[in-house]
Design an enzyme around this catalytic site. Structure first.
Site, short mmCIF file in Angstrom:
data_model
loop_
_atom_site.label_atom_id
_atom_site.label_comp_id
_atom_site.label_asym_id
_atom_site.label_seq_id
_atom_site.Cartn_x
_atom_site.Cartn_y
_atom_site.Cartn_z
N TYR A 156 -31.60 12.11 31.82
CA TYR A 156 -32.72 11.25 32.68
C TYR A 156 -33.80 10.99 31.91
CZ TYR A 156 -36.39 10.77 35.93
OH TYR A 156 -37.45 10.33 36.92
N ASP A 251 -35.07 10.77 23.16
CA ASP A 251 -36.20 11.10 24.18
C ASP A 251 -36.37 12.70 24.24
OD1 ASP A 251 -37.38 11.60 26.64
OD2 ASP A 251 -36.18 10.89 27.97
N LYS A 290 -44.65 15.77 28.84
CA LYS A 290 -44.57 17.16 29.20
C LYS A 290 -45.67 17.95 28.62
CE LYS A 290 -40.66 16.71 32.43
NZ LYS A 290 -39.52 15.80 32.26
C1 LIG Z 1 -39.38 14.32 32.56
C2 LIG Z 1 -38.78 13.40 31.74
C3 LIG Z 1 -38.94 12.22 31.66
C4 LIG Z 1 -39.85 11.50 32.58
O1 LIG Z 1 -40.87 11.92 32.50
P1 LIG Z 1 -42.04 11.45 33.77
O2 LIG Z 1 -43.40 11.85 33.17
O3 LIG Z 1 -41.71 12.47 34.73
O4 LIG Z 1 -41.99 10.23 34.14
C5 LIG Z 1 -38.12 11.07 30.94
N1 LIG Z 1 -37.32 11.77 29.98
C6 LIG Z 1 -36.97 13.28 29.91
C7 LIG Z 1 -35.78 13.72 28.92
C8 LIG Z 1 -37.63 13.88 30.90
O5 LIG Z 1 -37.24 15.35 30.83
#
Ligand SMILES: *Cc1c(COP(=O)(O)O)cnc(C)c1O
Length: 458
Positions: A156, A251, A290
């Site tokens: 995701y 990511d 995060k």
């Molecule tokens: C949480 C998350 C996102 C999205 O971040 P948001 O601040 O919720 O838009 C993207 N990539 C990864 C791996 C994530 O865990």
């Protein structure tokens, strides 16, 4: 990203104040929530509305306390309302909320990120992980002059159109939209492959290599439950993308500054340092969020200075944000990262290991098939035997068993992620009291999972 369950059993544990708020919320907010997983659709029951949080604990609108194993989905690595972060936020807020000009906090946060993750020479700050991945993808497309993307099923990356896609009928065929509102044209630029399948990446590049702008991957998958990369995965992605002139985007929105002080990169890298000191085996671009926002909206993407120079105002790739680098959010993020020393990572790891081994022992004693998987101190429990290496494997869980387990834990004052497909997050504030409460709750929850496993599967 798993379909909500249509018919759900009701649960005896009521939460009247939360239920009243949820009714009110559902009048004015679609589904009553501002992010779907919060609605408890995968587990049923009343989502708990929280009124306060301190350390490892949440307090809901009915005045019940829970040990928090969600941690706001990752950011709260120090625990809630850490006094150092609170102080930084209060001091920053007292000086104004948003200037619409550059300010020093954002420079200091960028310096802190760059000092931790060696291949990242420059970062651009944004407000969410979604913005970070969306912008990194645009930058990779701008840098390569190509449009196709490769992503992996079960990873995701936020709700970016091109990344809300699932595989078409064959490996290396173009993807289909994962949700209504994503145009086929946006999904068709994406090739979705199985995570951890190097041969599938080779095959996709053999066919479309000269059209692919970038491969984007979770550094270690955490959004289908925790599925670490197989050894050599990152190196293989680097080798294949380099050979075809494509970029590699790691990511680290979830893993960044959580798996180690330099995130997943800190556990695996450096990969291949050349004589100028650059890690030429590292991904081209990284995305963060995060933890680096400390519970406030701050995220980032970054990489080598010459790639980042393609961004406006120095380059042709436009990217902007009214609240980007917000002084209060960056103060929170900076104070959080500054507090994240080795002792924090050790404490998170210790709490995580104690809780994970307690969960595993309770589930084993109750005869519930399961496996615990790790990426650094991040872990999740799959309600099936392991190992789980990709999304197909992750989906083959006993979600009925998880649902029963979740509700017993909730009734015993433990707030787990309300889905079987999520990491369990510990913090440095998960002290003996908090861990004890989790351990005490486990046997009964495991028995409930066993009962559900027996009855629903038959
Ligand atoms: C949480 C998350 C996102 C999205 O971040 P948001 O601040 O919720 O838009 C993207 N990539 C990864 C791996 C994530 O865990």
């Amino acid at each position: 990203m798993v379909d909500p369950i249509a018919e759900l059993p009701s649960y005896p544990y009521d939460a009247p104040a939360s239920a009243a708020l949820f009714t009110r919320a559902s009048q004015v907010i679609p589904g009553g929530v501002n992010s779907p997983v919060r609605a408890y659709r995968a587990v049923g029951g009343t989502p708990r509305f929280m009124v306060s949080a301190q350390g490892a604990w949440l307090t809901d609108a009915d005045g019940r306390r829970y040990v928090d194993l969600v941690g706001s989905w990752g950011p709260m690595i120090l625990g809630h309302a850490d006094p150092r972060v609170l102080d930084a936020v209060q001091r920053s807020a007292a000086r104004g909320f948003s200037f619409g000009t550059p300010s020093e906090n954002e420079v200091a946060l960028a310096e802190e990120i760059v000092s931790r993750v060696a291949p990242v020479e420059q970062v651009r700050l944004v407000s969410s992980g979604t913005e970070a991945t969306m912008s990194a993808v645009r930058l990779a497309r701008g840098a390569t002059g190509r449009s196709r993307l490769v992503k992996f099923a079960g990873c995701y990356h936020g709700h970016v159109d091109a990344l809300l896609a699932h595989a078409g009928s064959g490996v290396a065929t173009f993807a289909l939209p994962d949700c209504a509102g994503v145009p086929e044209s946006a999904a068709a630029e994406t090739i979705v492959l199985p995570y951890n399948d190097i041969a599938a990446v080779e095959a996709a590049f053999a066919e479309y290599g000269d059209q692919i702008a970038a491969v984007i991957t979770e550094a270690a998958a955490g959004n289908m439950g925790v599925v670490p990369p197989v050894p050599g995965w990152t190196a293989a992605l680097r080798r294949i993308t380099t050979a075809h002139g494509a970029m590699l985007i790691s990511d680290e929105v979830m893993t960044g500054f959580r798996c180690s002080r330099a995130g997943w990169y800190g556990l695996e890298g450096p990969y291949q340092v050349d004589d100028t000191g650059r890690d030429i085996g590292a991904p081209d671009l990284f995305t963060f969020g995060k933890v680096m926002g400390g519970g406030f909206p701050a995220a980032a993407f970054g990489g080598r200075a010459e790639v980042m120079a393609l961004l406006a105002p120095s380059g042709p790739v436009y990217q902007a944000g009214t609240l980007s680098g917000n002084p209060v959010a960056t103060a929170a993020g900076l104070a959080t990262l500054q507090a994240c020393d080795e002792s924090v990572y050790t404490r998170v790891q210790t709490a995580a290991e104690t809780i994970a081994s307690g969960a595993s022992a309770a589930l084993s004693a109750a005869g519930v098939p399961h496996v615990v998987q790790w990426a650094g101190s991040m872990f999740s429990v799959f309600f099936r035997e392991g190992p789980v290496t990709d999304y197909e494997g992750a989906k083959a869980q006993d979600v009925d068993a998880f649902r029963a387990f979740f509700h017993e834990m909730l009734a015993s004052g433990v707030h787990l992620p309300p889905s079987a497909f999520e990491a369990w997050f510990c913090s440095a504030a998960h002290d003996d009291d908090a861990v004890e409460q989790v351990l005490a709750a486990l046997p009964r929850a495991a028995q409930a999972a066993a009962a559900a496993h027996g009855s629903m599967g038959a």
